[in-house]
Design a protein around this motif. Structure first.
Motif, short mmCIF file in Angstrom:
data_model
loop_
_atom_site.label_atom_id
_atom_site.label_comp_id
_atom_site.label_asym_id
_atom_site.label_seq_id
_atom_site.Cartn_x
_atom_site.Cartn_y
_atom_site.Cartn_z
N ASP A 72 0.91 -1.10 0.05
CA ASP A 72 -0.04 -0.01 0.00
C ASP A 72 0.71 1.19 0.19
OD1 ASP A 72 0.18 1.27 2.92
OD2 ASP A 72 0.22 -1.11 3.19
N PRO A 73 0.15 2.50 -0.46
CA PRO A 73 1.13 3.50 -0.51
C PRO A 73 1.76 3.93 1.06
CG PRO A 73 -1.00 3.94 -1.40
CD PRO A 73 -1.06 2.51 -0.80
N TYR A 74 1.16 3.68 2.07
CA TYR A 74 1.90 4.09 3.34
C TYR A 74 3.15 3.30 3.73
CZ TYR A 74 -2.64 6.56 3.91
OH TYR A 74 -3.78 7.23 3.71
N GLY A 75 3.04 1.96 3.30
CA GLY A 75 4.17 1.29 3.51
C GLY A 75 5.10 1.24 2.41
N ALA A 76 4.68 1.18 1.12
CA ALA A 76 5.57 1.11 -0.06
C ALA A 76 5.97 2.37 -0.19
CB ALA A 76 4.87 0.48 -1.09
N GLY A 77 5.32 3.48 0.03
CA GLY A 77 5.83 5.06 -0.46
C GLY A 77 5.00 5.24 -1.57
N PHE A 78 4.75 6.59 -1.36
CA PHE A 78 3.81 7.21 -2.54
C PHE A 78 4.23 7.18 -3.98
CE2 PHE A 78 2.68 9.01 1.62
CZ PHE A 78 1.11 8.73 1.62
N ALA A 79 5.39 7.08 -4.15
CA ALA A 79 6.26 7.01 -5.48
C ALA A 79 6.17 5.84 -6.36
CB ALA A 79 7.62 7.79 -5.42
N ASN A 80 6.02 4.81 -5.14
CA ASN A 80 5.88 3.31 -5.71
C ASN A 80 4.53 2.87 -5.98
OD1 ASN A 80 8.76 3.00 -5.53
ND2 ASN A 80 8.49 2.87 -3.25
N THR A 81 3.60 3.51 -4.98
CA THR A 81 2.22 2.81 -5.05
C THR A 81 1.39 4.30 -4.84
OG1 THR A 81 2.38 0.72 -4.14
CG2 THR A 81 0.31 1.69 -4.03
N PRO A 82 0.73 4.84 -5.95
CA PRO A 82 0.17 6.13 -5.68
C PRO A 82 -1.01 6.05 -4.78
CG PRO A 82 0.49 5.64 -7.71
CD PRO A 82 0.92 4.37 -7.25
N ALA A 83 -0.97 7.19 -4.07
CA ALA A 83 -2.29 7.48 -3.12
C ALA A 83 -3.56 7.11 -3.97
CB ALA A 83 -2.30 8.88 -2.22
N ASN A 84 -4.56 6.60 -2.98
CA ASN A 84 -5.82 6.38 -3.85
C ASN A 84 -6.94 6.66 -2.93
OD1 ASN A 84 -6.21 3.91 -2.20
ND2 ASN A 84 -4.68 3.32 -3.69
N ALA A 85 -8.08 6.10 -3.24
CA ALA A 85 -9.39 6.57 -2.13
C ALA A 85 -9.19 5.64 -0.90
CB ALA A 85 -10.50 6.27 -3.16
N GLU A 86 -8.95 4.70 -1.20
CA GLU A 86 -8.57 3.71 0.34
C GLU A 86 -7.37 4.18 0.99
OE1 GLU A 86 -9.88 -0.88 0.30
OE2 GLU A 86 -8.24 -0.36 -0.88
N TYR A 87 -6.31 4.88 0.42
CA TYR A 87 -5.31 5.36 1.15
C TYR A 87 -4.93 7.11 0.63
CZ TYR A 87 -4.39 0.61 2.26
OH TYR A 87 -4.43 -0.96 2.58
N PRO A 88 -5.53 7.68 1.28
CA PRO A 88 -5.62 9.25 0.70
C PRO A 88 -4.25 9.84 1.10
CG PRO A 88 -7.10 8.89 2.33
CD PRO A 88 -6.73 7.73 2.00
N ASP A 89 -3.62 10.73 0.52
CA ASP A 89 -2.25 11.26 0.83
C ASP A 89 -2.46 12.05 2.36
OD1 ASP A 89 -0.12 12.15 0.90
OD2 ASP A 89 -0.23 13.29 -1.05
N ASN A 90 -1.64 12.04 3.00
CA ASN A 90 -1.50 12.50 4.46
C ASN A 90 -0.12 13.13 4.41
OD1 ASN A 90 -1.41 13.24 6.96
ND2 ASN A 90 -2.74 11.43 7.62
N PRO A 91 -0.33 14.46 4.60
CA PRO A 91 1.18 15.40 4.77
C PRO A 91 1.97 14.96 5.85
CG PRO A 91 -0.61 16.60 4.88
CD PRO A 91 -1.38 15.42 4.73
N VAL A 92 1.62 14.38 6.89
CA VAL A 92 1.95 14.02 8.02
C VAL A 92 2.94 12.69 7.87
CG1 VAL A 92 1.96 13.04 10.52
CG2 VAL A 92 0.20 14.80 9.60
N LEU A 93 2.57 11.97 6.85
CA LEU A 93 3.29 10.68 6.69
C LEU A 93 4.51 11.01 5.78
CD1 LEU A 93 0.41 8.22 5.85
CD2 LEU A 93 1.28 9.03 8.23
#
Length: 1010
Positions: free
Chosen positions: A595-616
């Motif tokens: 998922d984006p939070y574990g793999a990194g947003f560049a590798n797995t883009p954010a999506n509806a289930e995993y929205p971008d969060n600037p804290v991360l």
């Protein structure tokens, strides 16, 4: 039944050359007579020869050939008497199998996807060094570590299991360093049979049951044969292992939280480095509801409603020798060494720094398995066949007891803190403090869900042909295997979001409590009270522990093909020379996506289930556990092999000698060519019933996909910083990064086996055997522990392990610059293990004494004399694992290797009844055999490689199982078993792979055969 067989032989030679399981019920009884395992045809050009048995010690299938490699045959009769829910539970009881992983003992693999796998481990060398076959064919692994889930076999159609307890790489290929386990099915099964079973523990938990059915028949003038089976299994599991504060659940005993304390690098003279603590000892590095761990406020804990209290360290009132646990951190009048169960629980009330609850004892599992086979005789010399295996396994486990955090920084003006804390901070002149918590007030425990599917299809042909006036047999197949796995880690904490949520303030006096960070507030942060035993809203919890959790989707593929030819090209004076040769090929590959939070947003883009969060963090590794990265890898292997059995002499004077030799050349796409070989012999001496055998082999284990190409997996772990100041050995929470190494080469093994089989004619029914083994593994793939990497640098000054490529103990957990340790495998280690197996059986009756019925006595024993691992790295200790009965030892087997294991069984059959008693025995052992046991205050100076300890003993365990079978009719059989009759449970420090953690279990069932 269990028999101890050598190669392929006729019924007569089977009785001569097979010795069934060993022997004592104390030491005196020598056990059962072994009839041969159920027969199967070895060629398609003739009806099945019911006197022939093909045993997996060799690729040679000629009748009368005896291979020198010991093979234990686990027959259908014994499988039914054990009445276990699946084959793994039955076969794993064999003493030569050490450190097996099943549902009750591998619930701690949050990020590896191994939860629910049933994996066999010969000699304790690692599940990845035991080759698992089905009818001699490769099976697609269940994860990238090349582990095959043996519970997915078609149990009702398996007529026996061959366990080859010796190096077999030359005959069967890579991964057979420790041996081979071959599941043999009944290819000519006709009729219908079923098995229905249910069970529950004596504590009223872990209910489960299984339903199995199988059907087979023939058609088209007996040229078409078909069979199919299906199985459904469910077990509820025992989740969690204990209630908060250490109380046992469902009436189970209090787990006691027995532990040891490391007194640091320089304990006072005469005292041991490792201190065995009183039951109920408290952790000083984190607390259930928060504990300030350094500075002027150190020792301040938080109780009900966040009310602060002074943590009782015991002794001098401070952390003794900077250990990680107090000697007696107790309250309410509970003094070290005097606490009974009730007081111990009381002591864990307001103070409790104990875990909020232990990990699951057994995970919930649901398994569905289907199997089908069809074959057709095109001619009387050619048969084609196809098989299909379908399986789905779902598991639910709680691998950790909470979400532990150390080294957290809290501001003194945190709005959730008791006002007295701010006042004390001001008096001490500080604005923040370090604290730690188990986050026991999180709303839910971390849970791992695993949904794994296996699809396996095989097509092939077998038959015979004439060449140069000789009859030759062939067997060819192609397998397409696919495994997919979806892993979800629920109730998982996003570390940076958690930090933002507990850092709460009031922006205006009397105003609402909000997250301090403006960025976090804009992202929807809700304040969370982590201080004390308090209740938070579900919404606040879900902001840093999203409902979707960490996810990993992976797919593994294995394509394999083989052509094997058998024949007897010419004869010598002593008999026919038998040969087998052929070619094998396979391709292994995998791909996984996190998922984006574990793999990194560049590798797995954010999506509806995993929205971008600037804290991360942008680069991933944001979860507390289950940081799955994206990855893939593949390799191919091509094998050419030749094996021969040569009869040297056959004389009434000096006996019979057969020599067996094999050679295999393998080309790996990642590392090139490698050669393996085997040379051995069997000598039927002129002494009545005595056979001598010996074998020497060179074996390999090629690096698997995980070793070579594993996607970077990040876990949270703890290490001790030996150079920390002002107090050394400070515990640091780090991100453990597991990485692959594509430059690895195959491990090289040397295997020696010498043994004897005794089955005298003057005492029919007696079979005994003794086999000594010695295995050395060089260039072994070694993956050092986090602490070993740190110690190699800090204590031994090995610069190879210093620097940012290896570890960093500074930084901020949950940020883009956290403390971390990088772990990579290297071909640097060597491993040596040696020991012996004793097997035997005896079958008799007492009709002459007027006692009806038949008695069968069986036993197996395995003794590990030595199991030594030399990591091959300066400053990293050589480890002795034999007799290490704990679950804290280095790879390849972190699950314990008992010095002695026994399997004893006594059966009595009379009329329609069969009664069976089984004893499973493990010897006592050590917490760590490498430690130096000493009596305080006279302990010697401790060293990094051999630390002193004042307690290093784990008692043995004897489990008694009883069962009864009643043949109601010719078609219906009822049975019942009680496993662990005396309700023995694992002792303190005991590995769950060695000791029973479930307790007494009752099972009843019925079998139907039409």
């Amino acid at each position: 039944m269990i028999t101890h067989c050598i190669g392929t032989k006729t019924l007569r030679s089977t009785l001569r050359g097979c010795s069934a399981l060993l022997a004592p019920a104390t030491v005196m009884a020598l056990l059962m007579a072994a009839a041969p395992a159920a027969a199967q045809s070895s060629a398609a050009n003739a009806p099945a020869d019911e006197s022939e048995i093909i045993v997996s010690a060799s690729r040679i299938t000629a009748s009368g050939f005896d291979a020198p490699t010991p093979t234990t045959v686990f027959g259908q009769e014994l499988i039914e008497k054990q009445a276990q829910p699946n084959l793994f539970d039955a076969v794993s009881q064999l003493p030569a199998l050490q450190g097996n992983s099943g549902t009750a003992v591998n619930n701690f693999n949050t990020s590896t996807g191994a939860t629910g796998l049933s994996a066999l481990n010969l000699r304790g060398l690692g599940t990845f060094r035991t080759l698992i076959l089905l009818d001699g064919q490769r099976i697609v692994p269940s994860n990238v570590s090349n582990i095959v889930d043996v519970s997915l076999m078609p149990q009702l159609l398996v007529q026996r299991v061959d366990v080859v307890t010796g190096g077999a790489s030359a005959s069967f290929g890579s991964d057979a360093v420790a041996g081979v386990v071959n599941f043999i099915t009944n290819k000519r099964f006709e009729g219908f049979k079923a098995n229905v079973q249910a069970g529950i523990t004596t504590f009223g938990d872990n209910p489960g049951g299984t339903v199995q059915v199988a059907y087979g028949g023939k058609a088209l003038d007996d040229r078409l044969h078909f069979s199919a089976s299906a199985e459904y299994y469910y077990s509820e599991g025992i989740i969690p292992g204990s209630a908060p504060g250490g109380f046992g659940i469902n009436g189970r005993p209090d787990p006691f939280l027995t532990s040891t304390r490391n007194r640091g690098g320089n304990p006072p003279a005469g005292l041991a480095q490792l201190d065995r603590l009183t039951d109920g000892a408290q952790s000083i590095i984190r607390a259930q509801n928060g504990l300030i761990t350094s500075g002027p406020l150190m020792g301040t804990g938080f109780g009900v409603g966040g009310v602060p209290f002074q943590f009782d360290y015991g002794g001098s009132g401070v952390p003794n020798f900077n250990g990680s646990l107090t000697q007696d951190g107790t309250v309410d009048g509970c003094i070290a060494g005097t606490c009974d169960t009730e007081l111990r629980g009381t002591a864990r009330g307001p103070q409790s720094s104990a875990n909020p609850g232990d990990p699951a004892i057994d995970g919930e599992i649901e398994r569905m398995v289907a199997y089908g086979r069809v074959s057709y005789e095109l001619t009387n010399r050619l048969e084609i066949f196809a098989t299909v295996n379908l399986a789905n396994v779902k598991t639910n486990s709680q691998p950790v007891s909470g979400t532990p955090y150390t080294g957290l920084r809290a501001q003194c003006d945190n709005a959730f803190l008791d006002p007295s804390i701010l006042q004390r901070c001001q008096e001490a002149g500080i604005t923040e403090f370090r604290w730690a918590t188990w986050s026991a007030n999180n709303n839910e425990y971390l849970t791992v869900l695993n949904d794994r599917k296996m699809r396996r299809f095989v097509i092939g042909a077998e038959g015979s042909f004439d060449l140069f006036g000789k009859d030759w047999k062939f067997d060819a197949y192609y397998q397409l295997g696919r495994t997919s796995a979806d892993v979800t880690v629920k109730n998982n904490v996003l570390t940076a979001a958690y930090r933002a949520a507990f850092d709460a303030v009031r922006l205006t006096p009397g105003g609402p409590i909000v997250c301090r960070s403006e960025v976090a507030r804009a992202a929807g942060c809700l304040p969370f009270n982590a201080f004390g035993d308090v209740t938070n809203s579900e919404e606040a919890f879900r902001w840093f522990a999203p409902e979707v959790g960490a996810q990993n989707k992976s797919k593994q593929e294995q394509d394999a093909a083989a052509l094997i030819i058998n024949g007897q090209p010419f004869a010598l004076p002593a008999g026919d020379v038998s040969v087998a040769f052929g070619v094998e090929w396979r391709r292994e590959s995998y791909v996984q996506t996190g998922d984006p939070y574990g793999a990194g947003f560049a590798n797995t883009p954010a999506n509806a289930e995993y929205p971008d969060n600037p804290v991360l963090g942008r680069n991933g590794a944001n979860w507390f556990a289950g940081n799955f990265a994206n990855g893939d890898g593949r390799y191919t292997a091509t094998d050419l092999f030749f094996e021969a059995g040569v009869p040297v002499f056959d004389s009434d004077t000096i006996g019979t000698l057969d020599v067996n030799a094999a050679v295999r050349a393998t080309k790996y796409s990642t590392s090139g060519w490698v050669t393996t070989w085997k040379l051995g012999g069997t000598w039927d001496t002129p002494l009545d019933g005595l056979r001598i055998r010996a074998v020497r082999s060179r074996d390999i284990r090629a690096p698997n996909l995980s070793d070579l190409f594993t996607a970077p997996v990040s876990l949270n772990a703890g290490v001790q910083d030996r150079l920390s100041t002002p107090i050394p050995n400070n515990n640091v929470q780090v991100v453990e990064r597991n990485l692959g190494n594509p430059l690895l080469t195959p491990e090289i093994g040397s295997n020696l086996g010498v043994g004897a089989v005794y089955s005298p004619t003057f005492l029919p029914g007696l079979r005994l055997s003794f086999d000594y083994y010695e295995i050395t593994l060089n260039d072994a793939v070694q993956n050092l522990s986090n602490q070993q990497i740190v110690d190699a640098c800090q204590i031994e000054n090995n610069q190879t392990f210093c620097g940012p490529n290896n570890f960093q103990l500074t930084g901020v957990t949950g940020s883009n610059n956290p403390p971390y340790v990088n772990r990579r495998p290297f071909n640097v280690a060597s491993l040596t293990t040696r020991g012996f197996d004793i097997e035997g059986s005896y079958q008799f009756n007492l009709e002459s004494a007027g006692i009806p019925g038949n008695f069968v006595l069986r036993a197996l024993a395995s003794h590990v004399i030595d199991f030594t691992i030399n990591p091959g790295i300066t400053g990293v200790a050589t480890s002795q694992l034999a007799g290490n009965n704990s679950a804290s030892q280095p790879a390849p087997n972190p699950n314990g290797i008992a010095s002695w294991k026994w399997f004893l069984q006594q059966s009595y059959e009379v009329g329609k009844f069969t009664f069976t008693a089984t004893e499973r025995i493990v010897s006592s052992g050590a917490i760590n055999p490498n430690n130096v046991l000493c009596v305080e205050p006279n302990c010697p100076v401790t060293t990094n490689q051999n630390q002193t300890t004042n307690f290093n003993f784990i008692p043995g365990q004897t489990l008694v199982d009883v069962g009864a079978i009643f043949r109601l009719t010719d078609n219906v059989t009822l049975y019942g078993n009680v496993d662990n009759l005396f309700n023995q449970l694992a002792p303190p420090f005991g590995s769950p792979n060695i000791y029973n953690t479930i307790g007494r279990r009752y099972r009843v069932g019925a079998r139907f055969n039409f």
